[in-house]
Scaffold this active site. Structure first.
Site, PDB file in Angstrom:
ATOM      1  N   ALA A  65       0.822  -1.212   0.000  1.00 40.53           N
ATOM      2  CA  ALA A  65       0.000   0.000   0.000  1.00 40.53           C
ATOM      3  C   ALA A  65       0.860   1.268   0.000  1.00 40.53           C
ATOM      4  O   ALA A  65       0.381   2.343  -0.348  1.00 40.53           O
ATOM      5  CB  ALA A  65      -0.933   0.008   1.207  1.00 40.53           C
TER       6      ALA A  65
ATOM      7  N   LYS B 268      10.646  -1.506  12.149  1.00 37.98           N
ATOM      8  CA  LYS B 268       9.908  -2.506  11.368  1.00 37.98           C
ATOM      9  C   LYS B 268      10.057  -3.805  12.153  1.00 37.98           C
ATOM     10  O   LYS B 268      10.917  -4.637  11.876  1.00 37.98           O
ATOM     11  CB  LYS B 268      10.531  -2.628   9.969  1.00 37.98           C
ATOM     12  CG  LYS B 268       9.892  -3.671   9.056  1.00 37.98           C
ATOM     13  CD  LYS B 268       8.667  -3.157   8.383  1.00 37.98           C
ATOM     14  CE  LYS B 268       8.156  -4.164   7.350  1.00 37.98           C
ATOM     15  NZ  LYS B 268       6.887  -3.731   6.741  1.00 37.98           N
TER      16      LYS B 268
END
EC number: 6.3.3.3
Length: 225
Positions: free
Chosen positions: A14, A38
């Site tokens: 996305a 992350k």
């Protein structure tokens, strides 16, 4: 005052990393101490014998506060498949509490802005009973939702926003991310999401290869947070 956000997307690819890295670079230009994390990533190559995920490396390099790779991306899985499947194939058990511990440990480092990027969409499984959204719930950071503007994005965005609200979290805002081909009826779709989502549109990212123009957009996005 510290600002911390969890960055999620309506699905994989996305634009979460694009947004996270762009905001971290904007924070660096603004002189802020910024950290990007992350916590889990699937899909990695071996560099000097160690697994490294490209997105995590980008986030590490964009942060103004320098952390070891293992702090930025404590759980790195080699195969580019759903994280729980990759972990199962490697004989590993990934739990929400363990990821939470990694994140909170990294955030002990002094900072002014922290962005924690998810993996895939909101309901990505970690194991047979937990999802990555469980980590976001425990952290209780406001959520930034990245919507890649393409056919089907209305359904995905609205369902994701509903799930975030159901989990008791605050949707700080959403970002419209545009690919190389602008979707049909782009303006109408942005207007629809703006009227149906309870959170504000933080900004729209046009497809642009001019670094200066991109930097200006992200500077504006950062100021909107």
């Amino acid at each position: 005052m510290k600002k911390r956000f969890f960055v999620t997307g309506v699905d994989t690819d996305a634009g979460k990393t694009y947004v996270t890295v762009g905001l971290l670079k904007a924070a660096k230009r603004a002189g802020l101490k910024s950290i990007g994390l992350k916590p889990i990533a699937a899909g990695a190559d071996r560099v000097d014998g160690n697994l490294r995920n490209d997105d995590a490396l980008l986030i590490q390099h964009a942060s103004s506060v320098k952390l070891a790779y293992e702090q930025v991306n404590p759980v790195v899985l080699e195969e580019a498949v759903a994280p729980h499947v990759a972990a199962m194939k490697e004989g590993r058990l990934v739990t929400a509490s363990r990821l939470e511990g990694y994140i909170k440990g990294a955030l002990l480092t002094p900072h002014e802005l922290a962005l924690v990027e998810g993996a895939g969409g909101w309901r990505v499984p970690l194991n047979d009973r937990e999802m990555l959204s469980d980590v976001a719930k425990t952290l209780d950071f406001p959520i930034i939702l990245v919507v890649n503007m393409k056919l089907g994005c209305l359904n995905h965005a609205l369902l994701t926003a509903e799930a975030i609200a159901r989990d008791g979290l605050t949707l700080a805002g959403w970002i419209a991310n545009t690919g190389p081909e602008i979707m049909s009826c782009y303006d109408e779709n942005v207007a629809t999401l703006s009227s149906m989502l309870s959170a504000p549109l933080l900004g729209a990212l046009p497809w642009c290869k001019n670094d200066e123009d991109v930097a200006k957009v992200f500077d504006e996005l950062l100021s909107a947070l």
